[in-house]
Scaffold this motif. Structure first.
Motif, PDB file in Angstrom:
ATOM      1  N   THR A 172       0.847  -1.055   0.054  1.00 23.87           N
ATOM      2  CA  THR A 172       0.043   0.097   0.008  1.00 23.87           C
ATOM      3  C   THR A 172       0.868   1.216  -0.039  1.00 23.87           C
ATOM      4  O   THR A 172       0.311   2.276  -0.334  1.00 23.87           O
ATOM      5  N   ARG A 173       2.176   1.108   0.217  1.00 23.15           N
ATOM      6  CA  ARG A 173       3.013   2.150   0.301  1.00 23.15           C
ATOM      7  C   ARG A 173       2.632   3.283   1.372  1.00 23.15           C
ATOM      8  O   ARG A 173       2.791   4.449   1.232  1.00 23.15           O
ATOM      9  N   SER A 174       2.043   2.683   2.328  1.00 22.74           N
ATOM     10  CA  SER A 174       1.554   3.380   3.747  1.00 22.74           C
ATOM     11  C   SER A 174       1.780   2.937   4.906  1.00 22.74           C
ATOM     12  O   SER A 174       1.877   1.761   5.220  1.00 22.74           O
ATOM     13  N   ALA A 175       2.043   3.886   5.847  1.00 21.60           N
ATOM     14  CA  ALA A 175       2.395   3.415   7.217  1.00 21.60           C
ATOM     15  C   ALA A 175       1.013   3.290   7.989  1.00 21.60           C
ATOM     16  O   ALA A 175       0.581   2.659   8.863  1.00 21.60           O
ATOM     17  N   ILE A 176      -0.130   4.181   7.489  1.00 20.82           N
ATOM     18  CA  ILE A 176      -1.440   4.051   8.178  1.00 20.82           C
ATOM     19  C   ILE A 176      -2.232   2.913   7.795  1.00 20.82           C
ATOM     20  O   ILE A 176      -2.983   2.523   8.746  1.00 20.82           O
ATOM     21  N   VAL A 177      -2.205   2.639   6.568  1.00 19.48           N
ATOM     22  CA  VAL A 177      -3.280   1.676   6.040  1.00 19.48           C
ATOM     23  C   VAL A 177      -2.862   0.219   6.826  1.00 19.48           C
ATOM     24  O   VAL A 177      -4.182  -0.368   7.494  1.00 19.48           O
ATOM     25  N   PRO A 178      -1.787  -0.295   6.937  1.00 20.20           N
ATOM     26  CA  PRO A 178      -1.547  -1.766   7.615  1.00 20.20           C
ATOM     27  C   PRO A 178      -1.930  -1.753   8.948  1.00 20.20           C
ATOM     28  O   PRO A 178      -2.413  -2.521   9.594  1.00 20.20           O
TER      29      PRO A 178
END
Length: 251
Positions: A172-178
């Motif tokens: 997801t290239r995201s720290a928030i999503v996972p």
């Protein structure tokens, strides 16, 4: 003046691992949350060994802090900042393209990332988990084999959950999503919105608590070996998905 092919710098696998590992352990956010996780686990261990007892009522026996699986498991969500930021921080900070220029071989880079994250997670476990579990066992009447089994279970849970979080963050290239996904799942289960215990028991957080021997709910309990296999499968599927995505994305 052109440099001969034989004189060009060859980037080895150990160089990639060393570089990625250094990036992880020197990231200030990761260091901060490792400290936070350590403090949380030590605090829970001290509370448990202090003799603090809860009386739930309804003819239920008195319980110690260690009897509450959800409470003892909660600090892992602070720990998961390590793998999540290891996978996503370069995208957020714009360093990903520079890394790919330095190491254009994506297969080599991905292998190095996974090994580096694994080493960083194991180092983090030595700091955040081992001391607190030893404190709990020092004041309990258990033999060495039980202590080793307990440490192995906690290490497996933290390592496999980290692989899952690392892979989702990379996809997801995201720290928030996972983190949102992994944190919201147990919240939805606790509220009773999702009424499917037969399937919910195979979600990562429920399998993790079953592996630790403290399932969140009786209806979601798995045997330790099935719980381990469930987490292992989750980790393999997520890692393969991230690997394939990393090799093909933006190429």
């Amino acid at each position: 003046m052109k440099v001969a092919a034989s004189e060009q710098t060859v980037i080895s696998f150990s160089d990639v691992v060393r570089s990625e590992f250094t990036k992880i352990i020197s990231h200030p956010t990761i260091v901060l949350f490792i400290i936070i996780t350590t403090i949380m686990n030590l605090g829970l261990a001290i509370l448990d060994t202090s003799g603090l007892v809860f009386y739930p009522g309804n003819d239920m026996p008195p319980s110690t802090v260690a009897d509450f699986g959800l409470v003892m498991f909660a600090p892992i969500y602070a720990f998961l900042i390590l793998p999540v930021y290891a996978a996503s921080s370069e995208y957020q900070e714009g360093q990903n393209r520079m890394t790919l220029i330095t190491v254009p071989n994506r297969q080599l880079l991905m292998k190095g990332k996974i090994v580096a994250v694994g080493l960083a997670v194991l180092c983090g476990i030595l700091v955040t988990i081992i001391p607190s579990r030893l404190i709990i066992h020092i004041f309990s009447d258990v033999d060495m084999s039980c202590i080793l089994i307990d440490l192995t279970r906690w290490t497996a849970v933290y390592l496999l959950m980290s692989i899952i979080a690392f892979s989702i963050a990379g996809l997801t290239r995201s720290a928030i999503v996972p983190l949102s996904i992994l944190i919201m799942i147990p919240i939805f289960i606790a509220t009773g919105i999702l009424q499917w215990p037969g399937g919910l028991r195979f979600l990562p957080d429920q399998a993790s608590m079953s592996l630790l021997g403290t399932p969140a709910y009786e209806v979601t309990e798995l045997s330790p070996w099935i719980a381990f296999f469930t987490l292992f499968v989750w980790g393999v599927i997520c890692a393969i998905a991230y690997w394939l995505s990393f090799l093909r994305r933006d190429s």
